[in-house]
Design a protein around this motif. Structure first.
Motif, PDB file in Angstrom:
ATOM      1  N   LEU A   1       0.823  -1.219   0.000  1.00 47.82           N
ATOM      2  CA  LEU A   1       0.000   0.000   0.000  1.00 47.82           C
ATOM      3  C   LEU A   1       0.853   1.263   0.000  1.00 47.82           C
ATOM      4  O   LEU A   1       0.445   2.308   0.500  1.00 47.82           O
ATOM      5  CB  LEU A   1      -0.972   0.011   1.203  1.00 47.82           C
ATOM      6  CG  LEU A   1      -1.860  -1.209   1.396  1.00 47.82           C
ATOM      7  CD1 LEU A   1      -2.737  -1.056   2.642  1.00 47.82           C
ATOM      8  CD2 LEU A   1      -2.762  -1.429   0.178  1.00 47.82           C
ATOM      9  N   LEU A   2       2.060   1.137  -0.530  1.00 52.30           N
ATOM     10  CA  LEU A   2       2.938   2.310  -0.627  1.00 52.30           C
ATOM     11  C   LEU A   2       2.719   3.036  -1.950  1.00 52.30           C
ATOM     12  O   LEU A   2       3.025   4.209  -2.086  1.00 52.30           O
ATOM     13  CB  LEU A   2       4.412   1.883  -0.529  1.00 52.30           C
ATOM     14  CG  LEU A   2       4.860   1.362   0.830  1.00 52.30           C
ATOM     15  CD1 LEU A   2       6.170   0.605   0.714  1.00 52.30           C
ATOM     16  CD2 LEU A   2       4.987   2.496   1.834  1.00 52.30           C
ATOM     17  N   GLU A   3       2.238   2.289  -2.929  1.00 52.09           N
ATOM     18  CA  GLU A   3       1.961   2.856  -4.259  1.00 52.09           C
ATOM     19  C   GLU A   3       0.587   2.400  -4.696  1.00 52.09           C
ATOM     20  O   GLU A   3       0.154   1.314  -4.324  1.00 52.09           O
ATOM     21  CB  GLU A   3       2.946   2.267  -5.288  1.00 52.09           C
ATOM     22  CG  GLU A   3       4.183   3.066  -5.537  1.00 52.09           C
ATOM     23  CD  GLU A   3       5.046   2.419  -6.620  1.00 52.09           C
ATOM     24  OE1 GLU A   3       4.496   2.001  -7.668  1.00 52.09           O
ATOM     25  OE2 GLU A   3       6.257   2.322  -6.397  1.00 52.09           O
ATOM     26  N   TYR A   4      -0.052   3.202  -5.538  1.00 52.28           N
ATOM     27  CA  TYR A   4      -1.344   2.796  -6.103  1.00 52.28           C
ATOM     28  C   TYR A   4      -1.138   2.065  -7.430  1.00 52.28           C
ATOM     29  O   TYR A   4      -0.314   2.497  -8.238  1.00 52.28           O
ATOM     30  CB  TYR A   4      -2.210   4.028  -6.390  1.00 52.28           C
ATOM     31  CG  TYR A   4      -2.828   4.637  -5.168  1.00 52.28           C
ATOM     32  CD1 TYR A   4      -4.049   4.178  -4.695  1.00 52.28           C
ATOM     33  CD2 TYR A   4      -2.194   5.667  -4.495  1.00 52.28           C
ATOM     34  CE1 TYR A   4      -4.627   4.742  -3.560  1.00 52.28           C
ATOM     35  CE2 TYR A   4      -2.764   6.245  -3.364  1.00 52.28           C
ATOM     36  CZ  TYR A   4      -3.976   5.774  -2.902  1.00 52.28           C
ATOM     37  OH  TYR A   4      -4.558   6.318  -1.794  1.00 52.28           O
ATOM     38  N   PRO A   5      -1.894   1.004  -7.672  1.00 50.92           N
ATOM     39  CA  PRO A   5      -1.862   0.413  -9.012  1.00 50.92           C
ATOM     40  C   PRO A   5      -2.719   1.259  -9.955  1.00 50.92           C
ATOM     41  O   PRO A   5      -3.477   2.120  -9.504  1.00 50.92           O
ATOM     42  CB  PRO A   5      -2.493  -0.964  -8.796  1.00 50.92           C
ATOM     43  CG  PRO A   5      -3.399  -0.800  -7.627  1.00 50.92           C
ATOM     44  CD  PRO A   5      -2.820   0.298  -6.765  1.00 50.92           C
ATOM     45  N   ASP A   6      -2.611   1.000 -11.251  1.00 54.00           N
ATOM     46  CA  ASP A   6      -3.487   1.686 -12.210  1.00 54.00           C
ATOM     47  C   ASP A   6      -4.849   0.994 -12.290  1.00 54.00           C
ATOM     48  O   ASP A   6      -5.822   1.574 -12.759  1.00 54.00           O
ATOM     49  CB  ASP A   6      -2.829   1.708 -13.593  1.00 54.00           C
ATOM     50  CG  ASP A   6      -1.545   2.512 -13.567  1.00 54.00           C
ATOM     51  OD1 ASP A   6      -1.599   3.676 -13.141  1.00 54.00           O
ATOM     52  OD2 ASP A   6      -0.489   1.962 -13.919  1.00 54.00           O
ATOM     53  N   GLY A   7      -4.880  -0.263 -11.868  1.00 57.89           N
ATOM     54  CA  GLY A   7      -6.143  -0.988 -11.851  1.00 57.89           C
ATOM     55  C   GLY A   7      -6.037  -2.166 -10.909  1.00 57.89           C
ATOM     56  O   GLY A   7      -4.932  -2.580 -10.569  1.00 57.89           O
ATOM     57  N   GLY A   8      -7.168  -2.701 -10.505  1.00 57.64           N
ATOM     58  CA  GLY A   8      -7.172  -3.855  -9.613  1.00 57.64           C
ATOM     59  C   GLY A   8      -7.215  -3.439  -8.156  1.00 57.64           C
ATOM     60  O   GLY A   8      -7.332  -2.250  -7.837  1.00 57.64           O
ATOM     61  N   ASP A   9      -7.133  -4.423  -7.281  1.00 53.67           N
ATOM     62  CA  ASP A   9      -7.268  -4.127  -5.851  1.00 53.67           C
ATOM     63  C   ASP A   9      -6.284  -4.958  -5.029  1.00 53.67           C
ATOM     64  O   ASP A   9      -5.900  -6.062  -5.423  1.00 53.67           O
ATOM     65  CB  ASP A   9      -8.703  -4.427  -5.379  1.00 53.67           C
ATOM     66  CG  ASP A   9      -9.090  -3.587  -4.165  1.00 53.67           C
ATOM     67  OD1 ASP A   9      -8.192  -2.976  -3.548  1.00 53.67           O
ATOM     68  OD2 ASP A   9     -10.292  -3.541  -3.842  1.00 53.67           O
ATOM     69  N   VAL A  10      -5.894  -4.397  -3.904  1.00 52.79           N
ATOM     70  CA  VAL A  10      -5.079  -5.111  -2.925  1.00 52.79           C
ATOM     71  C   VAL A  10      -5.997  -5.391  -1.733  1.00 52.79           C
ATOM     72  O   VAL A  10      -6.667  -4.478  -1.241  1.00 52.79           O
ATOM     73  CB  VAL A  10      -3.875  -4.256  -2.473  1.00 52.79           C
ATOM     74  CG1 VAL A  10      -3.049  -5.000  -1.436  1.00 52.79           C
ATOM     75  CG2 VAL A  10      -3.020  -3.867  -3.665  1.00 52.79           C
ATOM     76  N   VAL A  11      -6.055  -6.651  -1.329  1.00 49.21           N
ATOM     77  CA  VAL A  11      -6.939  -7.031  -0.226  1.00 49.21           C
ATOM     78  C   VAL A  11      -6.060  -7.486   0.941  1.00 49.21           C
ATOM     79  O   VAL A  11      -5.308  -8.449   0.820  1.00 49.21           O
ATOM     80  CB  VAL A  11      -7.895  -8.166  -0.665  1.00 49.21           C
ATOM     81  CG1 VAL A  11      -8.841  -8.545   0.471  1.00 49.21           C
ATOM     82  CG2 VAL A  11      -8.677  -7.741  -1.902  1.00 49.21           C
ATOM     83  N   VAL A  12      -6.132  -6.753   2.044  1.00 49.62           N
ATOM     84  CA  VAL A  12      -5.308  -7.062   3.204  1.00 49.62           C
ATOM     85  C   VAL A  12      -6.191  -7.665   4.288  1.00 49.62           C
ATOM     86  O   VAL A  12      -7.114  -7.015   4.773  1.00 49.62           O
ATOM     87  CB  VAL A  12      -4.583  -5.797   3.736  1.00 49.62           C
ATOM     88  CG1 VAL A  12      -3.710  -6.148   4.943  1.00 49.62           C
ATOM     89  CG2 VAL A  12      -3.741  -5.159   2.638  1.00 49.62           C
ATOM     90  N   ASN A  13      -5.930  -8.906   4.615  1.00 48.75           N
ATOM     91  CA  ASN A  13      -6.716  -9.623   5.622  1.00 48.75           C
ATOM     92  C   ASN A  13      -8.221  -9.469   5.381  1.00 48.75           C
ATOM     93  O   ASN A  13      -8.991  -9.165   6.304  1.00 48.75           O
ATOM     94  CB  ASN A  13      -6.332  -9.123   7.021  1.00 48.75           C
ATOM     95  CG  ASN A  13      -6.732 -10.117   8.100  1.00 48.75           C
ATOM     96  OD1 ASN A  13      -6.916 -11.307   7.836  1.00 48.75           O
ATOM     97  ND2 ASN A  13      -6.913  -9.635   9.325  1.00 48.75           N
ATOM     98  N   GLY A  14      -8.624  -9.629   4.118  1.00 44.70           N
ATOM     99  CA  GLY A  14     -10.052  -9.577   3.774  1.00 44.70           C
ATOM    100  C   GLY A  14     -10.563  -8.181   3.456  1.00 44.70           C
ATOM    101  O   GLY A  14     -11.701  -8.034   3.012  1.00 44.70           O
ATOM    102  N   GLN A  15      -9.746  -7.165   3.651  1.00 46.39           N
ATOM    103  CA  GLN A  15     -10.201  -5.790   3.433  1.00 46.39           C
ATOM    104  C   GLN A  15      -9.713  -5.246   2.082  1.00 46.39           C
ATOM    105  O   GLN A  15      -8.510  -5.011   1.910  1.00 46.39           O
ATOM    106  CB  GLN A  15      -9.650  -4.902   4.570  1.00 46.39           C
ATOM    107  CG  GLN A  15      -9.788  -3.406   4.350  1.00 46.39           C
ATOM    108  CD  GLN A  15     -11.223  -2.907   4.402  1.00 46.39           C
ATOM    109  OE1 GLN A  15     -11.878  -3.008   5.444  1.00 46.39           O
ATOM    110  NE2 GLN A  15     -11.740  -2.404   3.290  1.00 46.39           N
ATOM    111  N   PRO A  16     -10.635  -5.049   1.123  1.00 44.71           N
ATOM    112  CA  PRO A  16     -10.224  -4.431  -0.145  1.00 44.71           C
ATOM    113  C   PRO A  16      -9.808  -2.978   0.107  1.00 44.71           C
ATOM    114  O   PRO A  16     -10.486  -2.248   0.844  1.00 44.71           O
ATOM    115  CB  PRO A  16     -11.493  -4.485  -0.999  1.00 44.71           C
ATOM    116  CG  PRO A  16     -12.402  -5.458  -0.310  1.00 44.71           C
ATOM    117  CD  PRO A  16     -12.070  -5.377   1.148  1.00 44.71           C
TER     118      PRO A  16
END
Ligand SMILES: Nc1ncnc2c1ncn2[C@@H]1O[C@H](COP(=O)(O)OP(=O)(O)OP(=O)(O)O)[C@@H](O)[C@H]1O
Length: 228
Positions: A57-72
């Protein structure tokens, strides 16, 4: 705890350089299960650091999602992302990035103080972690009074100070000679296993990669499993 402590879902990342667009990640998927250690092995310039920065979560992607322990995380505010990063994710870099004017103990206390822990508790946990990293005799030393391997062990202790779920490491032993690298990796592995953390570790070192639970690489913008 969620089934996966960290997920990358259809991550895109492109860099525009003049008239050219460099596609680094394209619909990249990855999942890290609780407690597993995964090696990310890929040639230089293919996007390992980019992937780790997005996962952390230091950089944003251009698309898609990062889910940390179930949290998008894509739709969250910057403050919320920072809070999740501080509590759930520890980061180790190739260079230690310790604060030069503070001792080893203070460097490991720092993230805990920022998270609001009181100084006594932070000091106790920092001392425990440094003892675990076999740095009990070095706690009052400043970074420039420590060897490269010792500095990196302090950085690892600092990364896990807030008891994150996930440790992300970008070439954590890349700056060390082979013997020191092996020693530092032993300490990192012991700490990760002992604390039940999940870890994604970028490394060029095949020997260290082979010791992890599985290995992945980057190919045409995607995360691909390597054979065991
Ligand atoms: N901010 C940026 N702007 C433009 N290009 C970038 C940017 N960040 C990274 N890149 C490019 O994206 C590619 C992937 O970079 P990245 O640092 O993620 O690779 P890496 O696999 O970690 O490399 P290494 O093993 O050498 O550290 C490289 O070609 C790099 O030049």
């Amino acid at each position: 705890m969620a089934e996966n402590v960290l997920e990358l879902r259809s991550i895109d990342r492109r860099f525009v350089q003049g008239t050219k667009t460099l596609t680094i990640l394209e619909q990249a998927d990855f999942a890290l299960r609780p407690g597993e250690m995964v090696a990310l092995v890929a040639p230089s310039g293919t996007g390992k650091s980019t992937l780790l920065h997005i996962a952390g979560l230091l950089e944003y992607p251009d698309g898609g999602d990062v889910v940390v322990n179930g949290q998008p995380c894509a739709a969250l505010s910057d403050d919320r992302r920072t809070a999740i990063r501080r509590s759930e994710i520890g980061f180790v870099y190739q260079f230690h990035h310790l604060l030069p004017e503070f001792t080893a103990l203070e460097n490991v206390m720092m993230p805990q103080l920022i998270a609001g822990l009181d100084a006594r508790e932070a000091k106790e946990r920092a001392a425990q972690l440094l003892n675990y990293m076999k740095l009990g005799e070095r706690m009052d030393h400043r970074p420039n009074e420590l060897s490269g391997g010792e500095q990196q062990r302090v950085a690892i202790a600092r990364a896990v100070a807030n008891a994150p779920l996930v440790l992300l490491a970008d070439e954590p032993t890349g700056n060390l000679d082979p013997a020191t690298a092996a020693y530092v990796f032993d300490a990192l592995e012991a700490l990760v296993r002992h604390s039940g953390l999940a870890a994604l570790i970028a490394t060029h070192n095949e020997e260290l990669a082979a010791r992890m639970d599985r290995r992945v690489t980057l190919s045409q913008g995607k995360v691909v499993e390597l054979p065991a």
